[in-house]
Scaffold this motif. Sequence first.
Motif, PDB file in Angstrom:
ATOM      1  N   ASN A  82       0.837  -1.190   0.000  1.00 34.72           N
ATOM      2  CA  ASN A  82       0.000   0.000   0.000  1.00 34.72           C
ATOM      3  C   ASN A  82       0.884   1.255   0.000  1.00 34.72           C
ATOM      4  O   ASN A  82       2.099   1.164   0.208  1.00 34.72           O
ATOM      5  CB  ASN A  82      -0.862  -0.026   1.273  1.00 34.72           C
ATOM      6  CG  ASN A  82      -2.332   0.096   0.968  1.00 34.72           C
ATOM      7  OD1 ASN A  82      -2.787  -0.338  -0.092  1.00 34.72           O
ATOM      8  ND2 ASN A  82      -3.075   0.665   1.883  1.00 34.72           N
ATOM      9  N   PRO A  83       0.296   2.423  -0.183  1.00 29.78           N
ATOM     10  CA  PRO A  83       1.089   3.662  -0.130  1.00 29.78           C
ATOM     11  C   PRO A  83       1.802   3.857   1.207  1.00 29.78           C
ATOM     12  O   PRO A  83       1.309   3.444   2.259  1.00 29.78           O
ATOM     13  CB  PRO A  83       0.038   4.759  -0.334  1.00 29.78           C
ATOM     14  CG  PRO A  83      -1.061   4.087  -1.080  1.00 29.78           C
ATOM     15  CD  PRO A  83      -1.101   2.679  -0.557  1.00 29.78           C
ATOM     16  N   CYS A 122      -2.564   1.690  -3.542  1.00 32.89           N
ATOM     17  CA  CYS A 122      -3.749   1.025  -2.989  1.00 32.89           C
ATOM     18  C   CYS A 122      -4.641   0.431  -4.070  1.00 32.89           C
ATOM     19  O   CYS A 122      -5.746  -0.023  -3.773  1.00 32.89           O
ATOM     20  CB  CYS A 122      -4.541   2.020  -2.152  1.00 32.89           C
ATOM     21  SG  CYS A 122      -4.823   3.595  -3.003  1.00 32.89           S
ATOM     22  N   GLU A 142      -5.957  -3.660   2.189  1.00 34.14           N
ATOM     23  CA  GLU A 142      -6.476  -2.319   1.879  1.00 34.14           C
ATOM     24  C   GLU A 142      -7.987  -2.422   1.666  1.00 34.14           C
ATOM     25  O   GLU A 142      -8.448  -3.066   0.725  1.00 34.14           O
ATOM     26  CB  GLU A 142      -5.756  -1.767   0.650  1.00 34.14           C
ATOM     27  CG  GLU A 142      -6.406  -0.570  -0.005  1.00 34.14           C
ATOM     28  CD  GLU A 142      -6.697   0.568   0.948  1.00 34.14           C
ATOM     29  OE1 GLU A 142      -5.858   0.866   1.810  1.00 34.14           O
ATOM     30  OE2 GLU A 142      -7.801   1.164   0.835  1.00 34.14           O
ATOM     31  N   SER A 144     -10.373  -0.501   0.574  1.00 38.40           N
ATOM     32  CA  SER A 144     -10.983  -0.094  -0.701  1.00 38.40           C
ATOM     33  C   SER A 144     -10.673  -1.104  -1.804  1.00 38.40           C
ATOM     34  O   SER A 144     -11.496  -1.325  -2.702  1.00 38.40           O
ATOM     35  CB  SER A 144     -10.487   1.298  -1.110  1.00 38.40           C
ATOM     36  OG  SER A 144      -9.095   1.282  -1.379  1.00 38.40           O
ATOM     37  N   GLY A 312      -7.348  11.320  -6.637  1.00 38.86           N
ATOM     38  CA  GLY A 312      -6.688  10.016  -6.683  1.00 38.86           C
ATOM     39  C   GLY A 312      -6.767   9.305  -5.361  1.00 38.86           C
ATOM     40  O   GLY A 312      -5.754   9.013  -4.723  1.00 38.86           O
ATOM     41  N   CYS A 313      -8.000   9.024  -4.920  1.00 38.49           N
ATOM     42  CA  CYS A 313      -8.238   8.237  -3.710  1.00 38.49           C
ATOM     43  C   CYS A 313      -9.465   7.373  -3.958  1.00 38.49           C
ATOM     44  O   CYS A 313     -10.562   7.930  -3.974  1.00 38.49           O
ATOM     45  CB  CYS A 313      -8.445   9.137  -2.502  1.00 38.49           C
ATOM     46  SG  CYS A 313      -8.979   8.239  -1.017  1.00 38.49           S
ATOM     47  N   PRO A 314      -9.314   6.072  -4.134  1.00 38.84           N
ATOM     48  CA  PRO A 314      -8.071   5.337  -4.304  1.00 38.84           C
ATOM     49  C   PRO A 314      -7.214   5.923  -5.443  1.00 38.84           C
ATOM     50  O   PRO A 314      -7.706   6.678  -6.265  1.00 38.84           O
ATOM     51  CB  PRO A 314      -8.538   3.923  -4.628  1.00 38.84           C
ATOM     52  CG  PRO A 314      -9.926   3.833  -4.047  1.00 38.84           C
ATOM     53  CD  PRO A 314     -10.496   5.196  -4.205  1.00 38.84           C
ATOM     54  N   HIS A 315      -5.953   5.505  -5.458  1.00 39.58           N
ATOM     55  CA  HIS A 315      -4.981   6.043  -6.398  1.00 39.58           C
ATOM     56  C   HIS A 315      -5.545   6.196  -7.804  1.00 39.58           C
ATOM     57  O   HIS A 315      -6.299   5.345  -8.283  1.00 39.58           O
ATOM     58  CB  HIS A 315      -3.751   5.118  -6.433  1.00 39.58           C
ATOM     59  CG  HIS A 315      -2.689   5.525  -5.448  1.00 39.58           C
ATOM     60  ND1 HIS A 315      -1.564   4.763  -5.217  1.00 39.58           N
ATOM     61  CD2 HIS A 315      -2.558   6.632  -4.667  1.00 39.58           C
ATOM     62  CE1 HIS A 315      -0.795   5.379  -4.326  1.00 39.58           C
ATOM     63  NE2 HIS A 315      -1.385   6.499  -3.971  1.00 39.58           N
ATOM     64  N   CYS A 370      -0.375   9.335  -0.433  1.00 39.56           N
ATOM     65  CA  CYS A 370      -1.616  10.082  -0.633  1.00 39.56           C
ATOM     66  C   CYS A 370      -1.742  11.081   0.513  1.00 39.56           C
ATOM     67  O   CYS A 370      -0.974  11.041   1.478  1.00 39.56           O
ATOM     68  CB  CYS A 370      -2.832   9.152  -0.677  1.00 39.56           C
ATOM     69  SG  CYS A 370      -3.346   8.540   0.941  1.00 39.56           S
ATOM     70  N   VAL A 372      -3.788  11.287   2.850  1.00 39.23           N
ATOM     71  CA  VAL A 372      -4.194  10.746   4.152  1.00 39.23           C
ATOM     72  C   VAL A 372      -2.992  10.160   4.878  1.00 39.23           C
ATOM     73  O   VAL A 372      -2.775  10.422   6.057  1.00 39.23           O
ATOM     74  CB  VAL A 372      -5.310   9.690   4.004  1.00 39.23           C
ATOM     75  CG1 VAL A 372      -5.523   8.919   5.300  1.00 39.23           C
ATOM     76  CG2 VAL A 372      -6.612  10.367   3.587  1.00 39.23           C
ATOM     77  N   LYS A 390     -13.651   8.743  -0.034  1.00 38.34           N
ATOM     78  CA  LYS A 390     -12.861   8.250   1.108  1.00 38.34           C
ATOM     79  C   LYS A 390     -11.916   9.338   1.618  1.00 38.34           C
ATOM     80  O   LYS A 390     -11.708   9.469   2.831  1.00 38.34           O
ATOM     81  CB  LYS A 390     -12.072   7.003   0.712  1.00 38.34           C
ATOM     82  CG  LYS A 390     -11.251   6.438   1.857  1.00 38.34           C
ATOM     83  CD  LYS A 390     -10.545   5.150   1.495  1.00 38.34           C
ATOM     84  CE  LYS A 390      -9.611   4.697   2.618  1.00 38.34           C
ATOM     85  NZ  LYS A 390      -8.883   3.465   2.273  1.00 38.34           N
TER      86      LYS A 390
HETATM   87 FE1  F3S Z   1      -5.547   4.931  -1.143  1.00 38.68          FE
HETATM   88 FE2  F3S Z   1      -4.844   6.844   0.494  1.00 38.68          FE
HETATM   89 FE3  F3S Z   1      -7.305   6.756  -0.407  1.00 38.68          FE
HETATM   90  S1  F3S Z   1      -4.244   4.731   0.630  1.00 38.68           S
HETATM   91  S2  F3S Z   1      -7.721   4.586  -0.724  1.00 38.68           S
HETATM   92  S3  F3S Z   1      -5.459   7.080  -1.642  1.00 38.68           S
HETATM   93  S4  F3S Z   1      -6.711   7.191   1.682  1.00 38.68           S
END
Ligand code: F3S
Length: 423
Positions: A82-83, A122, A142, A144, A312-315, A370, A372, A390
């Motif tokens: 994962n990241p 991710c 992960e 997601s 880009g979340c997930p990436h 990312c 987060v 997310k």
């Molecule tokens: Fe990935 Fe970061 Fe979102 S790990 S799912 S980009 S919170």
Amino acid sequence: MSELRLTAEEQAMLAGELGPGVQKAMDIVVTLGRIYGAPDLVPVTHVQIAGVSYKNIGDAGVEFLADWADAGARVRVPTMLNPMGMEEARWQEIGFAAAFAQPQLRAIGAFAKLGVQQTLSCVPYLLPEAGLHFGDHVAWAESSAVVFGNSVLGLHTNREGGPSALAAAVVGRTARYGYHQDTNRRANWIVEVACPVHTVAEFGALGYLVGQQVGNGCLWFADLAAWLPPLAEDITQGGAAGDRLKTLGAALAGYGAVALYHIDGYTPEARQHGAALLGPAPQRLRIDSLAPAYAVMDANPEVTAIDLVTIGCPHASLSEIEAIADYVRGKQLRTRLWVTTGRLIRARAEEAGWVQAIEAAGGMVVADTCAVVAPVRQLGIRSMATNAGKMACYAPAHSGVTMRYGELEQCLEAALSGTWPAT
Ligand code: F3S
């Protein structure tokens, strides 16, 4: 605790005949199997490990990984990461402190010693290198990715913890319980969506509304196929459907604890088995409007000055990076834009010229991390904007920032002007 059958090879691992690192891993897998009443272990074809960022694991986590690597353990199936908390190649340029970078690099060094691929993303399901196939048993941590893998690809995985995923990688097996058993893949919720759902942000809002109602339920979306484009033949590109389902699943897992959904007539198991996937007496949920989600996710409507726009979340997928490059090409941004993705996807986007278009405008296609899991407050970031459900859920709590939530175009306009656009 019920009886758990082990093969002779598994018993040897548990007895320490393959070394202390393997024994420790098998002990974790067997203990979980006994707790959850698994009849036996099932071989896994792929593992995704979470709990990589130094921001989350701290010094204790780094020591734990280093000790396990020193004990001679090595993964025996393809295993991805994962990241982490920063981009490896440009952490100094971006402004991360050495005091953060050094233990972070030590952590991924331990993973490398264990044989884990440094994908730092991710979205293993967007990587052709993962070699995933319908029906595969995998062990992913992960959340997601778990929901995307189970639901869109028809993989079988539970929501593993970081140590249990690493243990599964070291022994090449996981305990057969939960979503590894077909009887647990039947839906106990029927969800009807009675309002339009078009964009990535709207699918994230839908994920919020459903996730916070159903907890860890298994979902049957009765009519969602009507709002989705066809699934691309090659899901590793992302594509219109893949990008929407990526954010839907992440929000379902982030605001709830969903690990599997079916979409009638659309997702692979639903196409194969139809209504036979409905369990007995499912609960019902109807979504009439997305407005209540925006009232929560667009958390700080009073904030208009944006320090960081993050997509880009997930990436981010290749299709998302292409769309952003098309939007900002030839323009100049006024505030920070991070398009976060995995290093392998970034390299492909660079070959296509999309990274250069975004970075020439003043944005960054940031790999390996990312907003987060990176310590963004160290970078002076106090206000963020995103189109990712997310991210809207996690960043205020994990990174202590204010949040604006909306469409991709609103986010990119905020990056161009520095302020959230009035509607
Ligand atoms: Fe990935 Fe970061 Fe979102 S790990 S799912 S980009 S919170």
